[in-house]
Design a protein around this motif. Structure first.
Motif, PDB file in Angstrom:
ATOM      1  N   PHE A   6     -48.786  27.267   2.631  1.00 48.62           N
ATOM      2  CA  PHE A   6     -47.527  27.945   2.350  1.00 48.62           C
ATOM      3  C   PHE A   6     -46.606  27.955   3.569  1.00 48.62           C
ATOM      4  O   PHE A   6     -45.407  28.041   3.453  1.00 48.62           O
ATOM      5  N   PHE A  10     -42.042  25.872   6.571  1.00 48.83           N
ATOM      6  CA  PHE A  10     -41.443  26.322   7.828  1.00 48.83           C
ATOM      7  C   PHE A  10     -41.410  25.176   8.846  1.00 48.83           C
ATOM      8  O   PHE A  10     -40.566  25.165   9.731  1.00 48.83           O
ATOM      9  N   PHE A  26     -36.066  31.968  11.776  1.00 47.88           N
ATOM     10  CA  PHE A  26     -37.393  31.543  11.321  1.00 47.88           C
ATOM     11  C   PHE A  26     -38.473  31.894  12.342  1.00 47.88           C
ATOM     12  O   PHE A  26     -39.558  32.335  11.976  1.00 47.88           O
ATOM     13  N   ARG A  28     -38.405  34.341  14.591  1.00 52.63           N
ATOM     14  CA  ARG A  28     -38.614  35.792  14.593  1.00 52.63           C
ATOM     15  C   ARG A  28     -39.347  36.223  13.324  1.00 52.63           C
ATOM     16  O   ARG A  28     -40.241  37.075  13.369  1.00 52.63           O
ATOM     17  N   PHE A 259     -45.460  36.986   5.432  1.00 52.67           N
ATOM     18  CA  PHE A 259     -44.443  36.041   5.918  1.00 52.67           C
ATOM     19  C   PHE A 259     -43.212  36.037   5.015  1.00 52.67           C
ATOM     20  O   PHE A 259     -42.079  35.929   5.489  1.00 52.67           O
ATOM     21  N   ILE A 260     -43.437  36.174   3.714  1.00 52.80           N
ATOM     22  CA  ILE A 260     -42.303  36.255   2.790  1.00 52.80           C
ATOM     23  C   ILE A 260     -41.489  37.507   3.108  1.00 52.80           C
ATOM     24  O   ILE A 260     -40.264  37.463   3.222  1.00 52.80           O
ATOM     25  N   LEU A 263     -39.462  37.137   6.387  1.00 58.89           N
ATOM     26  CA  LEU A 263     -38.260  36.317   6.276  1.00 58.89           C
ATOM     27  C   LEU A 263     -37.148  37.110   5.589  1.00 58.89           C
ATOM     28  O   LEU A 263     -35.997  37.123   6.054  1.00 58.89           O
ATOM     29  N   LEU A 300     -42.491  40.808  -3.047  1.00 57.68           N
ATOM     30  CA  LEU A 300     -41.871  39.543  -3.435  1.00 57.68           C
ATOM     31  C   LEU A 300     -42.929  38.527  -3.859  1.00 57.68           C
ATOM     32  O   LEU A 300     -42.715  37.727  -4.762  1.00 57.68           O
TER      33      LEU A 300
END
Lengths: 320, 415
Positions: A6, A10, A26, A28, A259-260, A263, A300
């Motif tokens: 996933f 990136f 990205f 950060r 991570f989602i 972002l 999310l």
């Protein structure tokens, strides 16, 4: 292993983004994602929501600051190949200590105990001048140059961040299938049965916190290199809550949620002020977070998963 | 996979639109950083008004170039100020930055400015001493004073006019109060006074009883460098415990909100001196004009410009004057513009002449005020002394001043 993939999108970012998007957005997001991953790991597999992740990250950050190059004349400089393992060890140890303190607590009690540890650490850093330089903290912290590659340059730094993020995800995914990882999940589901078959729960719980400390510590090193400074503000209530918000809006049930969430959080945090009158931008941030939590109780990640499931079902129905 | 791809498409669309943002070459972009969240939000907002006022007075343009301002908020932490500045520089492509508001943020932006030599930083209202005094940066300018300059005049007034010989200090434990204490003690000790004891308290402390009872009984006065609620809490508890020593205030200790609050401690404040660069109801001609212009542009602002509007205004005003001088030419890493800034002289709202020293720090006016009782029984601050041309080394030889070392809890000392 699969979910580490996933992160791959990136890796495409450097092909189309300028330095601002690469590092500020990205980079950060991935750094905050790593720290939030440590919380998601505890929440998903040990069933405990911890408020001490920013503290564990702060421990490694302060270690890097104290033993690395800085501009405030506190600490002593050691070579980076000593400092980095030391920072990780210190963060892991902080995880062990917090785990020992919180080992018997669940639910709201775990939240309160870890929050108390976090806030105590915050006030300690603010008032101790010998090791933490108090209110002012450390500035002028520089990422090292390794084998001719300057980690302060945007591209090498970003590639380092993305590798760390991937490694941490792979670590979590591999670890939860190991005997210890499975025991941790057993402790989450039925601690009494685990005890009944003769496995003491304390070492299991503490080792889960230690892994969380290790992950948060890796994120903490990247974070202090990114900010180039650390002070009591970096371990205060603000960052503590930020990490929780990231983990919750991303989804606490799966590691990738961190991570989602990160972002989404970084995009909001950076651009909300451009979209709406400046006195109101925090209201916008709040409303979006509220909408995410109300519309997607599993974050999310959960939302996307249910969409995907519905989409697959429809495809299947059409085929019949 | 699906999720991630979707997020990526969304963000890349966002990214592309951001790259395509039209920027006319003639626009001059000014980024403003102030605190627009938390306890300082209302004051931070007034800082923004200061910048807007300077630009409005210039007609929104300099030598035919439109001025655009882009605002970012910080939350008083150095990290947030650095993030805000990076976003302004790397994403919005600003030419200048005006800000930040508080001391630690100023130090952080000074450090950051060394990494962005093509952008000029003009300090907002942050007043840490080392921002310009030590390790200064070629592209960081402060058209204002530091916390020590803001106390000039008070030490000698307390010793010579009020006759205080021994003063105890109660202050919050961070850089701004350290600097304020330095400003007070430099003069007070030079005049022959002594400071037998200093009490440092954490910000936001509620209970001051241990300090109240530790203040030596033979001091003539207590210098209180606390802000906002801390000042109210300390003064109330000191009064309730029967403390009767006169008070000397720092720049943010005795503001109008404290004078308007209720409580018997207020009577003790009458006659208390304090140092400040901004007096809202000062009756100098330039200040009256400035204040009128402020009220006209911002009918829903404060009744008079605050210290933040005043300082942000001076920085933005300086930038506009220098831009006019070079006709908006920012080429060659802004070399001509910076030379113009360095040599700039202009009349400030307080009636003095603003100019910079070799560290690009302002040589400023400072006020000594005192609390007085109006006819209707309410309290106000009135000016007892204006000190012109206060420089960063407080009138001493710069080398001697530097040799005294960095300000801290224990420096200076004259027990």
């Amino acid at each position: 292993m699969k979910s580490a993939l996933f992160i791959l999108p990136f890796a495409l970012v450097p092909f189309f983004a300028n330095d601002f998007w690469l590092v500020q957005i990205f980079g950060r997001a991935l750094i905050l994602g790593v720290i939030a991953l440590s919380l998601t790991f505890l929440a998903a597999y040990l069933g405990v929501v911890s408020f001490a992740q920013a503290t564990m990250a702060g421990v490694s950050g302060y270690t890097v600051a104290y033993f690395g190059p800085n501009s405030v004349d506190v600490g002593r400089e050691l070579p980076f190949y000593v400092v980095l393992p030391l920072a990780i060890i210190m963060a892991t140890l902080s995880g062990v200590i917090i785990g020992l303190i919180a080992r018997r607590s669940q639910g709201i009690y775990a939240i309160m105990i870890t929050l108390a540890v976090g806030v105590a650490f915050f006030y300690f850093t603010r008032q101790n001048y010998t090791y933490f330089n108090g209110w002012t903290g450390f500035s002028g912290i520089r990422a090292p140059e390794i084998a001719g590659t300057n980690l302060r340059d945007p591209l090498p730094f970003y590639l380092l961040i993305i590798s760390v993020a991937m490694l941490c995800l792979m670590l979590v995914n591999g670890f939860i299938k190991s005997p210890l990882g499975l025991t941790i999940q057993a402790v989450r589901d039925a601690p009494k049965r685990v005890l009944a078959i003769g496995i003491p729960t304390t070492p299991v719980i503490v080792s889960a916190y230690a892994i969380a400390g290790f992950i948060a510590g890796s994120g903490g090193i990247l974070n202090v290199w990114y900010q180039e400074r650390i002070s009591s503000f970096s371990v205060g209530l603000g960052p503590i809550v930020d990490i929780l918000v990231i983990a919750v809006i991303g989804g606490l049930k799966h590691p990738i949620g961190a991570f989602i969430g990160a972002l989404a959080f970084v995009l909001l945090d950076t651009f909300a002020v451009d979209f709406i009158d400046r006195e109101r931008f925090n209201t916008l941030i709040g409303l979006v977070l509220l909408a995410i939590i109300m519309g997607a109780p599993d974050g999310l990640h959960g939302l996307a998963k249910s969409w995907l499931a519905r989409f697959k079902k429809r495809v299947a129905e059409n085929q019949v | 996979m699906f999720t991630k791809l979707k997020t990526i498409t969304m963000t890349s669309a966002l990214a592309l639109s951001a790259f395509a943002a039209p920027a006319s070459a003639e626009d001059i972009k000014i980024g403003v950083i102030s605190i627009l969240e938390g306890a300082f939000a209302a004051l931070g907002q007034d800082g923004i008004r200061g910048v807007e006022l300077a630009i409005a007075e210039a007609g929104g343009e300099v030598a035919g170039n439109d001025i655009e301002i882009i605002v970012m908020s910080s939350d008083a932490s150095p990290d947030s100020a650095v993030n805000a500045a990076r976003k302004l520089i790397e994403q919005d492509g600003v030419d200048l930055i005006v800000g930040p508001l508080s001391g630690s943020e100023g130090l952080a932006l000074r450090d950051l400015s060394k990494s962005f030599p093509a952008v000029t930083f003009l300090n907002g209202s942050s007043a840490a001493q080392d921002t310009t005094l030590r390790d200064s940066s070629d592209n960081f300018f402060r058209f204002g004073g530091d916390g020590a300059q803001w106390m000039v005049g008070v030490g000698s007034y307390a010793h010579d006019d009020l006759g205080y010989e021994k003063v105890a200090v109660v202050a919050e434990d961070y850089s701004f109060p350290y600097t304020q204490v330095l400003g007070f003690m430099t003069e007070f000790c030079a005049a022959g006074g002594t400071v037998p004891e200093k009490f440092w308290t954490p910000i936001g402390a509620k209970d001051y009883s241990s300090i109240v009872y530790s203040i030596p009984s033979d001091v003539d006065a207590v210098f209180v460098a606390l802000g906002g609620a801390d000042a109210v809490n300390f003064l109330t508890q000191y009064n309730q415990a029967g403390g009767t020593k006169p008070i000397i205030g720092g720049s943010i200790t005795i503001d109008q909100s404290i004078l308007d609050s209720e409580g018997p401690f207020k009577q003790q404040l009458i006659g208390a001196p304090a140092g400040t660069p901004t007096v809202s109801d000062y009756d100098g001609a330039e200040w009256k004009a400035f204040s009128a212009s402020y009220t006209e542009h911002f009918p829903d602002g404060f009744t008079a410009p605050s210290i933040f509007a005043h300082h942000y205004y001076m920085s933005a005003h300086a930038a506009i004057l220098a831009l006019e001088e070079v006709e908006g030419d920012l080429s060659g890493d802004q070399a001509a513009f910076r030379a113009a800034l360095t040599d700039l002289e202009f009349v400030t709202p307080t009636g003095g002449t603003m100019r910079l020293d070799e560290n690009r720090n302002g040589i400023v006016d400072n006020f000594v005020t005192e609390v007085f009782e109006r006819e209707d029984g309410t309290l106000g601050n009135r000016v007892v002394k204006v000190v012109r041309d206060v420089d960063q080394s407080l009138g001493q030889d710069p080398a001697t001043f530097l040799a005294q070392g960095s300000v801290s809890r224990d420096n200076p000392s004259c027990p």
